[in-house]
Design an enzyme around this catalytic site. Structure first.
Site, PDB file in Angstrom:
ATOM      1  N   SER A 146     -14.964 130.652 -46.333  1.00  0.00           N
ATOM      2  CA  SER A 146     -14.501 130.958 -47.723  1.00  0.00           C
ATOM      3  C   SER A 146     -15.403 131.552 -48.283  1.00  0.00           C
ATOM      4  O   SER A 146     -16.614 131.282 -48.095  1.00  0.00           O
ATOM      5  CB  SER A 146     -14.122 129.997 -49.058  1.00  0.00           C
ATOM      6  N   TYR A 160     -15.986 121.780 -52.446  1.00  0.00           N
ATOM      7  CA  TYR A 160     -15.213 122.810 -51.924  1.00  0.00           C
ATOM      8  C   TYR A 160     -16.009 123.779 -50.951  1.00  0.00           C
ATOM      9  O   TYR A 160     -15.909 124.153 -49.989  1.00  0.00           O
ATOM     10  CB  TYR A 160     -14.193 123.502 -52.914  1.00  0.00           C
TER      11      TYR A 160
END
Length: 255
Positions: A146, A160
């Site tokens: 990401s 995350y």
């Protein structure tokens, strides 16, 4: 460029919607036989498989919790049995922010959930497919990281972001470990991708507008933007590429 994956078997985790669905459909359009994996959204998995079948492709739906080691092993065994051969392409797409929470408010339970769904799943699904790929003498593993791995993510997404950063590093290590067996490992790092459960759940409309305003290409991405890169990595066009990461973010982050 005509990507040809005819005869290949692909397992795409978390492919009941969003980016995973787009990747599964793209691989099938290139000729691959696809295992559509889901955790709880069976209807979404059926829809993904339906698109593939209606276009003349082959798809099998399998359910598993990819944070559970026994279920991972069963998933891979069933995937190999589904088409009578080992997995050629693994896309570790399953992942989730789970919940926005600052480090100051972080609990061990939430920490473990975030790490397990993003990093642990990638480690152990990969581990389970390696023997079959070694037996074939080749394979392509594509991990989803990401933009958050580079910039720390938005508010309350520190763990995350850390898990996605770990995936970048893990992929480089795996690329070295598996290269002698002609198994390539690469990473895709999406930025702001619309039409996904992630942003419909965790990003406000104001946040979306602010994010797009900072993207040089002046739009949000769509799942198909990611799918095309996955197909490239899975193909012979990428036969001399391993340990690499492609950033798909419209120029929001440039290495």
């Amino acid at each position: 460029m005509n990507v040809n994956l005819t005869g290949k078997v692909a397992l795409v985790t978390g492919s009941s919607g969003g980016i995973g669905r787009a990747i599964a459909i793209e691989l099938a359009e290139c000729g691959a036989k696809v295992i559509v994996h889901y955790l709880s959204n069976r209807d979404g998995a059926e829809e993904t498989a339906g698109v593939i079948r209606n276009a003349g492709g082959e798809a099998v739906i399998l359910q598993a919790d990819v944070t559970d080691l026994e279920q991972i092993q069963t998933l891979v065994e069933q995937s190999e049995a589904a088409f009578g051969t080992g997995i050629d392409i693994l896309v570790n797409n399953a992942g989730n922010l789970v919940e926005r929470r600052s480090i100051e408010e972080m609990t061990m339970d939430l920490y473990k959930k975030v790490i397990d769904v993003n990093l642990t799943s990638t480690v152990f699904v990969t581990k389970a497919v390696i023997p079959g790929m070694k037996a074939k003498g080749e394979g392509s593993i594509i991990n989803l990281s990401s933009l958050a791995a580079h910039n720390g993510g938005g508010p309350g997404s520190g763990i995350y972001a850390a898990s996605k950063g770990a995936i970048l590093t893990l992929s480089k290590s795996l690329a070295k470990e598996l290269a002698p067996h002609n198994i390539r490992v690469n990473t895709i790092s999406p930025g702001f991708i619309e039409e996904t459960k992630f942003h419909s759940t965790f990003t406000s409309e104001a946040g979306k507008k602010a994010t797009i305003a900072g993207i040089p290409l002046a739009r949000g991405g769509v799942p198909q933007d990611v799918a095309g890169v996955a197909a490239f990595f899975a193909s012979s066009y990428a036969s001399f590429i391993t340990g690499e990461s492609v950033e798909i973010n419209g120029g929001a982050f440039m290495r």
